[in-house]
Design an enzyme around this catalytic site. Structure first.
Site, PDB file in Angstrom:
ATOM      1  N   CYS A 124     -27.167 -43.152  -9.703  1.00  0.00           N
ATOM      2  CA  CYS A 124     -27.274 -44.333  -8.841  1.00  0.00           C
ATOM      3  C   CYS A 124     -28.543 -45.140  -9.061  1.00  0.00           C
ATOM      4  O   CYS A 124     -28.647 -46.269  -8.596  1.00  0.00           O
ATOM      5  CB  CYS A 124     -27.217 -43.925  -7.379  1.00  0.00           C
ATOM      6  SG  CYS A 124     -25.917 -42.759  -7.039  1.00  0.00           S
ATOM      7  N   HIS A 378     -21.771 -50.692  -3.752  1.00  0.00           N
ATOM      8  CA  HIS A 378     -22.697 -49.927  -4.598  1.00  0.00           C
ATOM      9  C   HIS A 378     -22.094 -49.740  -5.982  1.00  0.00           C
ATOM     10  O   HIS A 378     -21.523 -48.692  -6.289  1.00  0.00           O
ATOM     11  CB  HIS A 378     -22.957 -48.578  -3.915  1.00  0.00           C
ATOM     12  CG  HIS A 378     -23.835 -47.640  -4.693  1.00  0.00           C
ATOM     13  ND1 HIS A 378     -24.745 -48.039  -5.643  1.00  0.00           N
ATOM     14  CD2 HIS A 378     -23.923 -46.279  -4.629  1.00  0.00           C
ATOM     15  CE1 HIS A 378     -25.359 -46.977  -6.137  1.00  0.00           C
ATOM     16  NE2 HIS A 378     -24.887 -45.890  -5.544  1.00  0.00           N
ATOM     17  N   CYS A 409     -31.226 -42.752  -3.367  1.00  0.00           N
ATOM     18  CA  CYS A 409     -30.998 -41.344  -3.658  1.00  0.00           C
ATOM     19  C   CYS A 409     -30.128 -41.263  -4.907  1.00  0.00           C
ATOM     20  O   CYS A 409     -29.511 -42.250  -5.306  1.00  0.00           O
ATOM     21  CB  CYS A 409     -30.313 -40.660  -2.485  1.00  0.00           C
ATOM     22  SG  CYS A 409     -28.782 -41.472  -1.963  1.00  0.00           S
ATOM     23  N   GLY A 411     -27.341 -38.919  -7.217  1.00  0.00           N
ATOM     24  CA  GLY A 411     -26.444 -37.770  -7.293  1.00  0.00           C
ATOM     25  C   GLY A 411     -26.987 -36.706  -8.216  1.00  0.00           C
ATOM     26  O   GLY A 411     -27.603 -37.027  -9.228  1.00  0.00           O
TER      27      GLY A 411
END
Lengths: 425, 318
Positions: A124, A378, A409, A411
């Site tokens: 991300c 996103h 954050c 993954g």
């Protein structure tokens, strides 16, 4: 009378009734004479963010989205692409993180073959990582100017194939945790840190309200690059459309609407489709350079990269990433939370966003003032770069020197953050 | 904010700036070497251009210079106060050396002011020797010495309304108002519990005086009732070095501080702080409004710069 003593007396008055403020060092509001070696952001643009599979970019290949923003950024500032030392593109879902796709996008934009390009995948944060990579190349003197981009088509690709993994994975708890679906990590964070359904829905509602207001006030108009695309409907009919509006925003959402949604990842859970980020398509590009080179070319300075950090966190609680990455980045920049005017924290899930805001005691009005991924979407590889564009445009709108943070954050258990300064008009 | 113009004076730390009452683009800056702790001083006469600031003339002095005031009678003449206790009269049109030097104060002169009531043409000086002296425009022997302060005098300012009336601010925490003819203190206000580094008169109301103190507050006083201030302006985080009332508004004033900022206030508003300008990297000691160009402000700082700018909060407030 001793002049030094007199002036020192002004700083620690002997006779004042009020308790003395502790003398402490703090960064002064005025920029130190800027070094020509600083990494500065010149300009950035993004496409609108489309809803994956159902939205306007559902039939658009990522190289077209990427090409649109790369062309627009350079055209806006009148920079010829042959001045670029390198281009880095963040991408997650394309094969090989889109390395071939990026080179194709290059040529679609008419970039000369002598300009190189590569892609980066840190999930991300890829869009931000691309920026940090280009910044690193500038700092090491490898290049003077570079383009940092991010693109994702979640319509055409999904998080399917995990790749070739060792069977030893099953015996290793942390390795196993890397396969936990993101939604489940959100439930883990909500449970562990007691973020209620109500808090998550409330946060999600705020995101929608802020994004709708921003869109309707035209605050995104300057940063969005209109893209001409072909959309195929169910009957196979093709239409040519120009897309210039974020599609994910649900104006008019109410708390009741959100409360009605069923948990998406765990039967008795709190994470729903309404308080999670949306699956989306989009691209963004940011032009960076070494300050001396930028000024020599007469290009503007929109922002200065002041610090950054990437930290690892437990994979099963990946959402806590910003809560650790932001303090690390601030420390590196020599700043405190109070010095920051705007925090762009990616809203992967309301659970983790709420946790991070509370853990860092961030004033809510400073967090995602124009909404976040819950309302906007996103597009994985694009997000980091998109946040930088939105952040710097917002700081510029405020018309005075200010600092901002972009964070997300990641993954498999990481967090990334970068600190930017808008130098003032 | 529109463009900011900067003048850099390397090795010189600005203590005071004043805009010329005659020439819209002219200003003077008194600066000292080594932050004024030791070494020499410089007096700069500057002109602002479309885009920047140019040096018209400069002079050196054997000690630090701490304040400067333009003559109200002659556009070329200015007076400066020095760390050696002297006042010097300078002429920007001609001379390399001062027209006159007057050495009566026994300690540093921290404040010089030229009377604005044109009938007078008198100079007031405030000194660390605890006295305020009054001089004629040729700096002959002083006409009066006002004693009463129990601490160093930091600031002595003529009233723009009442002839022969001076307000002074002191390290003894009092604001005093003097009647020069009688050489007497008419009013002593225990304005702050800490040293008061600056005071200024309101240009529209003859009863209002502002004080800036080491206690980080600016207080506005109505001299008809000094039991408590009309307003207390809080926001600075270190001592306030200078306060100046706006020439264009009754309730607007500016303050500069050791906290590196310049702040603009409108004490007519419920929330008086209009803006905080943070463009210096050291103590900001000098501050003035341009009388001819509305909303233009000049300041100087120990960061070796003089800056001219037009804060948007002032244009908005008007």
């Amino acid at each position: 009378m001793n002049r030094l003593k007199l002036i020192s007396g002004h700083l620690s008055p002997g006779g004042s009734a009020a308790p003395l403020p502790d003398l402490r060092s703090s960064d002064c509001g005025c920029a130190a004479p800027s070094s020509g070696d600083e990494v500065v952001v010149v300009h950035g643009r993004r496409t609108a963010i489309g809803k994956a599979k159902k939205g306007s970019f559902k039939d658009t290949t990522p190289d077209e989205l990427l090409s649109a923003v790369m062309t627009a950024v350079l055209k806006d500032v009148g920079l010829s692409p042959d001045q670029l030392g390198d281009v880095c593109v963040g991408n997650v879902l394309q094969p090989g993180a889109g390395a071939l796709m990026a080179r194709v996008a290059h040529f679609l934009s008419g970039f000369p073959e002598k300009v190189p390009v590569y892609t980066v995948n840190r999930q991300c944060s890829s869009g931000l990582q691309a920026l940090l990579n280009i910044a690193g190349s500038i700092r090491s003197g490898t290049i003077q100017l570079g383009l940092a981009c991010g693109v994702e088509s979640m319509s055409l690709r999904s998080m399917g194939d995990p790749g070739d993994l060792s069977s030893g994975l099953s015996a290793n708890a942390k390795a196993r945790d890397c396969l936990i679906p993101m939604g489940v990590t959100s439930e883990n964070v909500a449970e562990r840190f007691r973020v209620s359904r109500r808090q998550q829905d409330s946060f999600a509602l705020d995101s929608q309200i802020k994004a709708a207001l921003a869109r309707d006030s035209g605050l995104f108009d300057q940063e969005i690059v209109p893209v001409s695309v072909t959309v195929r409907d169910e009957s196979g009919q093709e239409r040519r459309l120009e897309i210039r509006r974020d599609e994910g925003i649900r104006a008019g959402t109410t708390l009741e609407d959100l409360a009605r949604l069923r948990p998406a990842f765990k039967p008795d859970g709190t994470t729903t489709a309404g308080n999670s980020s949306q699956v989306s398509d989009g691209a963004a590009a940011v032009l960076l350079g070494r300050r001396a080179a930028v000024e020599e070319l007469g290009l503007p300075v929109l922002g200065v990269l002041r610090g950054s950090a990437v930290v690892g966190v437990p994979p099963d609680l990946m959402g806590v990433g910003p809560a650790l990455a932001i303090p690390a980045a601030l420390q590196q920049a020599g700043l405190k939370v109070n010095d920051i005017d705007v925090f762009e924290i990616n809203e992967a899930f309301a659970s983790q966003a709420v946790f991070c805001v509370q853990r860092l005691a961030l004033p809510p009005e400073k967090v995602n003032p124009l909404g976040g991924a819950i309302a906007l979407g996103h597009p994985l590889g694009c997000t980091g770069a998109r946040q930088v564009v939105t952040l710097l445009n917002e700081l510029r709108r405020r018309g005075r020197r200010a600092f901002g943070v972009v964070s997300m954050c990641i993954g498999t258990g990481m967090g990334a953050a970068a600190v930017f300064e808008y130098p003032g008009p | 904010m529109t463009t900011m113009k900067v003048f850099r004076c390397p090795g010189r730390h600005g203590y005071a700036v004043e805009a010329s009452p005659f020439l819209p683009n002219r200003l003077a800056c008194a600066a000292s070497q080594y932050y004024g702790i030791t070494g020499s001083g410089s007096l700069f006469v500057l002109d602002q251009t479309e885009t920047g600031i140019v040096l018209v003339r400069s002079w050196q002095w054997g000690d630090g210079l701490f304040d400067v005031a333009w003559s109200e009678a002659n556009e070329h003449v200015l007076v400066a106060g020095g760390g050696d206790g002297s006042l010097q009269l300078w002429d920007s049109a001609n001379q390399n050396a001062p027209l006159k030097v007057a050495k009566e104060h026994t300690q540093e002169v921290y404040s010089v002011d030229w009377s604005q009531t044109r009938a007078e043409n008198l100079i007031a000086s405030g000194s660390w020797d605890r006295s305020v002296k009054v001089w004629d425009q040729n700096l002959g022997a002083s006409l009066a010495t006002l004693r009463g302060h129990e601490g160093v005098v930091y600031s002595s300012i003529w009233s723009p309304h009442i002839p022969g009336c001076i307000a002074s601010a002191s390290g003894d925490g009092t604001l005093r108002v003097w009647d020069v003819k009688a050489a007497a203190c008419r009013l002593a206000v225990p304005a702050h519990k800490a040293e008061i580094l600056s005071c200024d008169w309101c240009k529209y109301d003859q009863n209002l005086v502002a004080t800036g103190s080491v206690d980080c507050s600016v207080c506005v006083w109505d001299l008809r009732n000094v039991t408590q201030p009309v307003n207390q302006l809080l926001g600075h985080s270190y001592a306030i070095r200078r306060v100046k009332f706006s020439p264009f508004s009754r309730t607007v004033l500016a303050s500069c501080s050791y906290d590196f900022t310049v702040r603009f206030w409108d004490f007519g508003r419920r929330l008086p702080l209009l803006d905080t300008v943070e463009h210096h990297s050291e103590f900001v000691c000098g501050l003035d409004f341009n009388l001819h160009i509305p909303h233009q402000v000049v300041d100087c700082s120990w960061d070796e710069t003089v800056k001219i700018y037009s804060p948007s909060c002032l244009t908005a407030a008007s």
